[in-house]
Design a protein around this motif. Structure first.
Motif, PDB file in Angstrom:
ATOM      1  N   ARG A 421       0.808  -1.226   0.000  1.00 49.14           N
ATOM      2  CA  ARG A 421       0.000   0.000   0.000  1.00 49.14           C
ATOM      3  C   ARG A 421       0.837   1.270   0.000  1.00 49.14           C
ATOM      4  NH1 ARG A 421      -4.345  -2.627   4.245  1.00 49.14           N
ATOM      5  NH2 ARG A 421      -5.546  -3.733   2.630  1.00 49.14           N
ATOM      6  N   TRP A 422       2.097   1.192   0.395  1.00 48.67           N
ATOM      7  CA  TRP A 422       2.941   2.380   0.441  1.00 48.67           C
ATOM      8  C   TRP A 422       3.911   2.405  -0.732  1.00 48.67           C
ATOM      9  CZ3 TRP A 422       2.094   6.399   3.486  1.00 48.67           C
ATOM     10  CH2 TRP A 422       1.411   6.231   4.688  1.00 48.67           C
ATOM     11  N   SER A 423       4.178   3.618  -1.217  1.00 41.76           N
ATOM     12  CA  SER A 423       5.177   3.778  -2.268  1.00 41.76           C
ATOM     13  C   SER A 423       5.902   5.103  -2.093  1.00 41.76           C
ATOM     14  CB  SER A 423       4.519   3.743  -3.646  1.00 41.76           C
ATOM     15  OG  SER A 423       5.470   4.018  -4.661  1.00 41.76           O
ATOM     16  N   THR A 424       7.208   5.050  -2.292  1.00 41.89           N
ATOM     17  CA  THR A 424       8.023   6.276  -2.350  1.00 41.89           C
ATOM     18  C   THR A 424       8.735   6.381  -3.694  1.00 41.89           C
ATOM     19  OG1 THR A 424       9.899   5.125  -1.349  1.00 41.89           O
ATOM     20  CG2 THR A 424       8.395   6.291   0.152  1.00 41.89           C
ATOM     21  N   ALA A 425       8.403   5.503  -4.626  1.00 35.96           N
ATOM     22  CA  ALA A 425       9.101   5.460  -5.913  1.00 35.96           C
ATOM     23  C   ALA A 425       8.949   6.780  -6.658  1.00 35.96           C
ATOM     24  CB  ALA A 425       8.553   4.318  -6.765  1.00 35.96           C
ATOM     25  N   GLY A 426      10.061   7.356  -7.062  1.00 34.59           N
ATOM     26  CA  GLY A 426      10.056   8.579  -7.849  1.00 34.59           C
ATOM     27  C   GLY A 426       9.739   9.837  -7.074  1.00 34.59           C
ATOM     28  N   LEU A 427       9.661   9.756  -5.756  1.00 36.13           N
ATOM     29  CA  LEU A 427       9.304  10.927  -4.952  1.00 36.13           C
ATOM     30  C   LEU A 427      10.559  11.580  -4.392  1.00 36.13           C
ATOM     31  CD1 LEU A 427       6.192   9.576  -2.994  1.00 36.13           C
ATOM     32  CD2 LEU A 427       6.334  10.536  -5.312  1.00 36.13           C
ATOM     33  N   SER A 428      10.696  12.863  -4.639  1.00 39.91           N
ATOM     34  CA  SER A 428      11.862  13.613  -4.169  1.00 39.91           C
ATOM     35  C   SER A 428      11.774  13.866  -2.671  1.00 39.91           C
ATOM     36  CB  SER A 428      11.955  14.951  -4.908  1.00 39.91           C
ATOM     37  OG  SER A 428      12.077  14.763  -6.297  1.00 39.91           O
ATOM     38  N   SER A 429      12.886  14.301  -2.115  1.00 36.15           N
ATOM     39  CA  SER A 429      12.953  14.690  -0.705  1.00 36.15           C
ATOM     40  C   SER A 429      13.225  16.181  -0.596  1.00 36.15           C
ATOM     41  CB  SER A 429      14.051  13.912   0.027  1.00 36.15           C
ATOM     42  OG  SER A 429      13.759  12.541   0.075  1.00 36.15           O
ATOM     43  N   SER A 430      12.621  16.785   0.397  1.00 35.89           N
ATOM     44  CA  SER A 430      12.909  18.186   0.691  1.00 35.89           C
ATOM     45  C   SER A 430      14.141  18.280   1.571  1.00 35.89           C
ATOM     46  CB  SER A 430      11.715  18.830   1.408  1.00 35.89           C
ATOM     47  OG  SER A 430      12.043  20.136   1.862  1.00 35.89           O
ATOM     48  N   ASN A 431      14.918  19.331   1.387  1.00 39.75           N
ATOM     49  CA  ASN A 431      16.067  19.562   2.263  1.00 39.75           C
ATOM     50  C   ASN A 431      15.739  20.556   3.366  1.00 39.75           C
ATOM     51  OD1 ASN A 431      15.968  21.963   0.882  1.00 39.75           O
ATOM     52  ND2 ASN A 431      17.966  21.739  -0.120  1.00 39.75           N
ATOM     53  N   ILE A 432      14.459  20.891   3.503  1.00 38.73           N
ATOM     54  CA  ILE A 432      14.017  21.781   4.583  1.00 38.73           C
ATOM     55  C   ILE A 432      13.403  20.926   5.688  1.00 38.73           C
ATOM     56  CG2 ILE A 432      12.447  23.641   5.238  1.00 38.73           C
ATOM     57  CD1 ILE A 432      12.604  24.686   2.408  1.00 38.73           C
ATOM     58  N   ALA A 433      13.906  21.068   6.906  1.00 39.21           N
ATOM     59  CA  ALA A 433      13.333  20.338   8.033  1.00 39.21           C
ATOM     60  C   ALA A 433      11.914  20.847   8.284  1.00 39.21           C
ATOM     61  CB  ALA A 433      14.195  20.529   9.271  1.00 39.21           C
ATOM     62  N   ARG A 434      10.950  19.928   8.272  1.00 40.87           N
ATOM     63  CA  ARG A 434       9.557  20.279   8.558  1.00 40.87           C
ATOM     64  C   ARG A 434       9.140  19.523   9.817  1.00 40.87           C
ATOM     65  NH1 ARG A 434       8.395  24.726   5.275  1.00 40.87           N
ATOM     66  NH2 ARG A 434       9.060  24.290   3.133  1.00 40.87           N
ATOM     67  N   LEU A 435       9.368  20.145  10.941  1.00 43.60           N
ATOM     68  CA  LEU A 435       9.113  19.510  12.227  1.00 43.60           C
ATOM     69  C   LEU A 435       7.936  20.189  12.922  1.00 43.60           C
ATOM     70  CD1 LEU A 435      12.856  18.968  13.231  1.00 43.60           C
ATOM     71  CD2 LEU A 435      11.234  17.236  12.442  1.00 43.60           C
ATOM     72  N   TYR A 436       8.108  20.555  14.180  1.00 39.79           N
ATOM     73  CA  TYR A 436       7.024  21.160  14.962  1.00 39.79           C
ATOM     74  C   TYR A 436       6.534  22.443  14.284  1.00 39.79           C
ATOM     75  CZ  TYR A 436       4.709  22.769  19.295  1.00 39.79           C
ATOM     76  OH  TYR A 436       3.806  23.183  20.246  1.00 39.79           O
ATOM     77  N   HIS A 437       5.222  22.564  14.159  1.00 37.45           N
ATOM     78  CA  HIS A 437       4.565  23.713  13.533  1.00 37.45           C
ATOM     79  C   HIS A 437       4.785  23.759  12.023  1.00 37.45           C
ATOM     80  CE1 HIS A 437       4.624  25.886  17.697  1.00 37.45           C
ATOM     81  NE2 HIS A 437       3.591  25.070  17.570  1.00 37.45           N
ATOM     82  N   SER A 438       4.949  22.611  11.395  1.00 45.57           N
ATOM     83  CA  SER A 438       4.899  22.559   9.938  1.00 45.57           C
ATOM     84  C   SER A 438       3.494  22.178   9.505  1.00 45.57           C
ATOM     85  CB  SER A 438       5.932  21.563   9.395  1.00 45.57           C
ATOM     86  OG  SER A 438       5.672  20.263   9.888  1.00 45.57           O
ATOM     87  N   SER A 439       3.199  22.350   8.230  1.00 47.84           N
ATOM     88  CA  SER A 439       1.842  22.097   7.750  1.00 47.84           C
ATOM     89  C   SER A 439       1.884  21.750   6.268  1.00 47.84           C
ATOM     90  CB  SER A 439       0.941  23.314   7.993  1.00 47.84           C
ATOM     91  OG  SER A 439       1.485  24.481   7.400  1.00 47.84           O
ATOM     92  N   ALA A 440       0.774  21.194   5.784  1.00 47.15           N
ATOM     93  CA  ALA A 440       0.643  20.840   4.369  1.00 47.15           C
ATOM     94  C   ALA A 440      -0.829  20.876   4.008  1.00 47.15           C
ATOM     95  CB  ALA A 440       1.230  19.457   4.094  1.00 47.15           C
ATOM     96  N   VAL A 441      -1.132  21.222   2.744  1.00 48.98           N
ATOM     97  CA  VAL A 441      -2.527  21.289   2.322  1.00 48.98           C
ATOM     98  C   VAL A 441      -2.601  21.077   0.809  1.00 48.98           C
ATOM     99  CG1 VAL A 441      -2.578  23.804   1.931  1.00 48.98           C
ATOM    100  CG2 VAL A 441      -4.665  22.607   2.627  1.00 48.98           C
ATOM    101  N   LEU A 442      -3.645  20.383   0.359  1.00 48.03           N
ATOM    102  CA  LEU A 442      -3.876  20.160  -1.062  1.00 48.03           C
ATOM    103  C   LEU A 442      -4.331  21.452  -1.716  1.00 48.03           C
ATOM    104  CD1 LEU A 442      -4.259  17.981  -3.391  1.00 48.03           C
ATOM    105  CD2 LEU A 442      -6.681  17.994  -2.705  1.00 48.03           C
ATOM    106  N   LEU A 443      -3.734  21.786  -2.860  1.00 42.91           N
ATOM    107  CA  LEU A 443      -4.131  22.965  -3.624  1.00 42.91           C
ATOM    108  C   LEU A 443      -5.125  22.572  -4.722  1.00 42.91           C
ATOM    109  CD1 LEU A 443      -0.722  24.846  -3.959  1.00 42.91           C
ATOM    110  CD2 LEU A 443      -2.538  25.195  -2.260  1.00 42.91           C
ATOM    111  N   PRO A 444      -5.852  23.543  -5.265  1.00 41.86           N
ATOM    112  CA  PRO A 444      -6.874  23.219  -6.267  1.00 41.86           C
ATOM    113  C   PRO A 444      -6.346  22.576  -7.540  1.00 41.86           C
ATOM    114  CG  PRO A 444      -7.316  25.367  -5.316  1.00 41.86           C
ATOM    115  CD  PRO A 444      -5.972  24.951  -4.809  1.00 41.86           C
ATOM    116  N   ASP A 445      -5.062  22.729  -7.842  1.00 40.44           N
ATOM    117  CA  ASP A 445      -4.530  22.081  -9.048  1.00 40.44           C
ATOM    118  C   ASP A 445      -4.036  20.667  -8.776  1.00 40.44           C
ATOM    119  OD1 ASP A 445      -2.161  22.526  -7.686  1.00 40.44           O
ATOM    120  OD2 ASP A 445      -1.089  23.340  -9.422  1.00 40.44           O
ATOM    121  N   GLY A 446      -4.216  20.171  -7.548  1.00 39.76           N
ATOM    122  CA  GLY A 446      -3.796  18.824  -7.205  1.00 39.76           C
ATOM    123  C   GLY A 446      -2.400  18.722  -6.657  1.00 39.76           C
ATOM    124  N   SER A 447      -1.656  19.812  -6.616  1.00 42.23           N
ATOM    125  CA  SER A 447      -0.359  19.817  -5.949  1.00 42.23           C
ATOM    126  C   SER A 447      -0.578  20.014  -4.454  1.00 42.23           C
ATOM    127  CB  SER A 447       0.542  20.917  -6.516  1.00 42.23           C
ATOM    128  OG  SER A 447      -0.009  22.199  -6.270  1.00 42.23           O
TER     129      SER A 447
END
Length: 757
Positions: A421-447
Motif C-alpha cells: 500500500r505504500w510507495s516512495t518510488a520517484g518521490l523527491s525529498s525536501s532539504n528543509i526540516a519540517r518539524l514542529y509547527h509545519s503544515s501541508a494542504v492540497l491545492l486546487p490544481d492537485g499539488s
C-alpha cells in the motif's frame, strides 16, 4: 486573478504541466511561519502563526497572519489581534472559516517577563490573549484591503465560554462545531505528575466541551477528556454516519453521543501507541466511496510509544525524546461496521523506511493519500531543558524535542493489497526540516503546499531547526500527464440527495477509446480541512457515484449523483470537486455542500442515475498520457444503485436538530489602518537561565516556554477563568468592536452574546 478564475472553472492552466512528477520545489516566502493553513477559495491560502518577534510588521506590531496567492506564489500581510498559537479551526457551512482558542498574550521570549506584559495584553508585540477567542474570515477574491476580506478578531468580540489551548474541534451534521477539552494555558502535555487531579490538573486542564454557536448553559465535563488526562491535546475526532463522534486520545477510543454525553468504549490502540499531540501520529479518514458503501474508516500511522512516566508533565518530557525513534506502526478501524460486527483495530502496512512523528496525511484527488513532514525521532513540542539537561546550551537540537527530519513524502493506496500500500518510488525529498509547527494542504490544481516549521519559543533564524518562512510545492505522480481533464458545467452547490447533475468531458481531455476513459473516470469531492500540528481538521474525501453517456464525437457526459442524503458523512460547507480520468485529476472546482446555513440540512432521496451508454468507435483526441498515475485507488466508476445508499440511510439513527436554522453569511467589516513597513526583529530574551525545572510544584499550564506561569496579581490570573472585555486598546478600531455586524449569532438582548456554550 485570471489563474484563480480558470481554476474555478476547472480549466487547464498550461504552466501546471511543466512540473516534474514527484518533485518538491521552492514556492516562495509566506511572511509568517505556517503553523496553520487552509485553502479559502480557488485562489487563496490563509496562514496563521503564533505571536513572536517576526521582522515583518503590520499596524505597528509583529506579523502573525498572511494570505497566500496561489497563482503568483506571493504572500500579503493580514492583521489579527489575539494570539492564535495552537488554536483549533474549522470550516462553516457558508464557506467561512473559524479558529477557536489559542494562547495568552506574550512578548519577547514567548512569555510575560517584560515590563507591562500580562496574559491579557503585551505592549511590545501588542497582542491580546487568545485563549477564548473566536476568529472568523470569509475568504473572498477581492483585495484584502477591502473590508469584507479581513479577519474578524477582537479581544472584545466573540468568545468561547472556556479558555482552550489545543482543543479538539469537529463540524457536526448541522454545520455547528463542537469544541472539546484543551489546556487552560499550555505546557508540554496536559497534566502534572504524579497525576492526582486528572479532571482539572490544579487549574491547568479544561475538561469540558461546548458548541459554536452557543447552545446555552454551561459547558459540561467530558469523561473521555478526564480519562485520557495528560495525552489528550488535539484529540482525534470524526463525525460518524450515526451522528456520534469517534474520539481517540492517549491510547483510548470511544464513540460519543454528544447530545446525551454518553460514551461507548471501543478497543484501545494496539500497543498503547500514542497518536495525539505531542506524539503526533498521522491520522485521517480514508476516502468514502460507493465501493465501501460510504463507510468511514480511520487510519493511524506513526507516533510514539513512550512509557507513561516518560511523557512527563506540563514542563517537559522526562526523557530526551529525540533519542527515541518514532513508531512505524499503522492501524485502521471502522467505528460503525455496517455488518453489525464489533469495531476492531486492524494492522495495516507499516510506514515505509522509518517511523514518523508529526507526519501528516493529505487526501489526493485520485483516491490515494500522501504523508508529509515530520521527524524520525522524538515528539512535537519544544523545551529549553530536560531532567538530564539543565539548560539550553546542552540541548543537542536546540529547543526541538524531535530529530531526524523526514523530507520524503510517501503515497498510500488504501485499496492496494496488504503489503503493497505504500510507495516512495520517484518521490523527491525536501532539504528543509519540517518539524514542529509545519503544515501541508492540497491545492486546487492537485499539488500540495508544504510550509512552516518552528520548534522555537520565539523567532530563531540561526538554530539547527530554524523558524521557517519558505513554502514548497509537491507535485504528485499524476503530474506526469501531458493532458489533464477539463470538465465543464460543474455546479457550484451540491445537495444531500436529489436530482443528479451532468458534467461534460470534451474529447480533448483524454486519449484512447472513450469507453475505457469513461469506465475509468471518478468524481472526487475533497475538503482539505484546517491544517495545524500534523492534522487537517475537517478533512474528508468522497467519491460521488456516477454513470455516463459516450457520444459519437468522443464527448463523455458524466451523470453524477449528489452526495448521499446523510449530512454527517460530509458536513455542510466548502469543498473542491475533481474529475479524475485514468488516475489523472482535473483542477478542482470550488463547491458548497448543503444550504449554506447552520441548522438541519435539507435531504432528498438518493440520486437515481441512468444506465451508462457506450460507443465503441468514439475516442479522445488528446496526446497519449504514456506515464499514467500508477498509484490510483482502483475505486472505479461503475454505477451503484440508489439501493446501496438507501441501505446506509436505513441503518443510521436520525441526528437531532441542534437549533434553529441560522444564516451565517458574515456582513462586511471595516479594516484597520494601512500596513506598516517591515521593521527589525524584536530581540529575543536570554533563555540561558531557564533551567531547574525539575524542582517545580504542581501548577497551572503555561504555553509560553514551558516555564512557570507568572501571575503578578490575582486579577490577572482571573482573566484566565472569566470573560474579559478590555477597555484599553492601543490599536482601537471599529473593526474590533463586538456587534452583530460580525457575529451571525449575535443577540443584543442575550447576556451571553458572542459566547460559545
Amino acid at each position: 486573478m485570471l489563474a484563480s478564475s480558470l481554476l474555478a472553472l476547472g480549466l487547464v492552466i498550461p504552466s501546471a504541466f511543466a512540473q516534474q512528477p514527484g518533485s518538491i520545489v521552492s514556492a516562495g516566502d509566506t511572511l509568517v511561519s505556517a503553523m496553520m493553513m487552509f485553502v479559502g477559495n480557488a485562489g487563496k491560502v490563509y496562514i496563521l502563526d503564533k505571536v513572536e518577534g517576526n521582522a515583518h510588521q503590520i499596524n505597528g506590531h509583529s506579523l502573525y497572519a498572511s494570505v497566500w496567492d496561489i497563482a503568483s506564489r506571493t504572500a500579503t500581510p493580514m492583521d489579527v489581534q489575539t494570539n492564535p498559537f495552537c488554536a483549533a479551526g474549522m470550516h462553516l457551512p457558508n464557506g467561512s472559516f473559524a479558529t477557536f482558542g489559542g494562547n495568552n498574550a506574550v512578548g519577547p521570549g514567548g512569555d510575560n517577563h517584560t515590563p507591562g506584559s500580562t496574559t491579557a495584553f503585551d505592549p511590545t508585540y501588542q497582542d491580546y490573549g487568545g485563549t477564548r477567542a473566536i476568529r472568523i474570515i470569509s475568504p473572498c477574491d477581492g483585495s484584502i484591503d477591502s473590508p469584507q476580506c479581513t479577519w474578524y478578531d477582537s479581544p472584545n468580540g466573540l468568545q468561547m465560554a472556556k479558555s482552550r489551548w489545543y482543543p479538539g474541534a469537529e463540524a457536526l451534521a448541522d454545520g455547528s462545531v463542537v469544541l472539546i477539552g484543551g489546556f487552560v494555558s499550555g505546557g508540554y502535555i496536559n497534566r502534572n505528575y504524579p497525576n492526582v487531579d486528572p479532571t482539572y490538573e490544579g487549574g491547568g486542564a479544561e475538561p469540558t466541551f461546548e458548541f459554536y454557536p452557543s447552545r446555552g448553559g454551561q459547558p459540561v465535563i467530558s469523561n473521555f477528556v478526564v480519562n485520557t488526562s495528560g495525552l489528550n491535546a488535539y484529540p482525534h475526532t470524526y463525525l460518524m454516519p450515526s451522528g456520534k463522534l469517534f474520539m481517540q486520545a492517549n491510547y483510548s477510543t470511544v464513540l460519543w453521543d454528544y447530545n446525551a454525553n454518553v460514551e461507548t468504549p471501543l478497543p484501545d490502540m494496539p500497543g498503547q501507541i500514542v497518536r495525539v499531540y505531542p506524539a503526533s501520529g498521522a491520522v485521517a479518514m480514508l476516502p468514502l466511496t460507493p465501493a465501501n458503501n460510504y463507510t468511514p474508516s480511520i487510519i493511524f500511522c506513526g507516533g510514539q510509544d513512550m512509557a507513561d512516566e516518560e511523557w512527563g508533565n506540563y514542563t517537559y518530557p522526562f526523557i530526551n525524546t529525540w533519542e527515541r525513534p518514532a513508531v512505524r506502526d499503522c492501524q485502521r478501524i471502522t467505528p460503525e461496521p455496517q455488518d453489525g460486527s464489533a469495531p476492531v483495530y486492524v494492522q495495516d502496512d507499516d510506514l515505509p523506511i522509518t517511523g514518523r512523528t508529526m507526519g501528516q496525511f493529505i487526501a489526493l484527488p485520485d483516491g490515494t493519500m500522501a504523508i508529509f513532514n515530520g521527524g524520525a525521532n522524538g515528539t512535537a513540542g519544544y523545551s529549553t531543558s530536560t531532567p538530564t539537561i539543565p539548560s539550553l546550551g546542552g540541548m543537542p537540537w536546540g529547543e526541538s524535542l524531535a530529530s531526524g527530519p523526514v523530507g520524503q513524502p510517501a503515497i498510500y493506496n488504501p485499496n492496494a493489497p496488504a503489503g503493497s500500500r505504500w510507495s516512495t518510488a520517484g518521490l523527491s525529498s525536501s532539504n528543509i526540516a519540517r518539524l514542529y509547527h509545519s503544515s501541508a494542504v492540497l491545492l486546487p490544481d492537485g499539488s500540495v503546499m508544504i510550509a512552516g516549521s518552528n520548534p522555537n519559543i520565539d523567532v530563531n533564524l540561526t538554530t539547527i531547526f530554524p523558524t521557517t518562512y519558505t513554502a514548497e510545492y509537491f507535485y504528485p505522480p499524476y503530474f506526469a500527464a501531458k493532458t489533464r481533464p477539463s470538465p465543464q458545467n460543474i455546479p457550484t452547490t451540491l445537495s444531500y440527495g436529489g436530482n443528479p447533475f451532468d458534467i461534460t468531458i470534451p474529447p480533448t481531455s483524454y486519449s484512447g477509446p472513450a469507453n475505457d476513459a469513461a469506465d475509468n473516470t471518478t468524481i472526487w469531492m475533497v475538503r482539505q480541512g484546517f491544517t495545524t500540528h500534523a492534522m487537517n481538521m475537517g478533512q474528508r474525501s468522497m467519491q460521488l457515484n456516477n454513470t455516463y453517456t459516450v457520444q459519437n464525437d468522443g464527448t463523455i457526459i458524466l451523470h453524477c449523483a449528489q452526495p448521499p442524503p446523510i449530512p454527517a458523512l460530509f458536513q455542510p460547507g466548502p469543498a473542491f470537486l475533481f474529475v479524475t480520468i485514468n488516475g489523472i485529476p482535473s483542477n478542482g472546482t470550488y463547491v458548497l455542500v448543503g444550504n449554506g446555513q447552520i441548522g438541519a440540512q435539507p435531504t432528498n432521496p438518493p440520486s437515481v442515475l441512468p444506465a451508462s451508454v457506450r460507443v465503441d468507435s468514439a475516442s479522445g483526441s488528446a496526446p497519449n498520457n504514456s506515464n499514467n498515475n500508477n498509484s490510483t485507488s482502483n475505486s472505479g466508476s461503475s454505477s451503484h444503485t440508489g439501493a446501496i445508499i438507501g441501505a446506509v440511510v436505513a441503518g443510521i439513527a436520525a441526528v437531532g436538530v441542534l437549533g434553529a436554522v441560522f444564516g451565517i453569511c458574515l456582513a462586511r467589516r471595516r479594516r484597520a489602518a494601512a500596513l506598516a513597513g517591515g521593521g527589525s526583529a524584536y530581540p529575543m530574551s536570554n533563555t540561558s537561565g531557564m533551567g531547574g525545572f525539575a524542582s517545580r510544584e504542581m501548577r497551572n499550564s503555561d504555553s509560553s516556554a514551558f516555564v512557570p506561569l507568572q501571575q503578578a496579581n490575582q486579577s490577572e490570573a482571573a482573566l484566565m477563568h472569566s470573560p474579559y472585555r478590555d477597555q484599553f486598546d492601543p490599536r482601537a478600531s471599529s473593526q474590533f468592536v463586538q456587534s452583530g455586524e460580525f457575529d451571525p449569532y449575535y443577540d443584543a438582548n442575550s447576556p451571553h452574546t458572542g459566547a460559545a456554550r
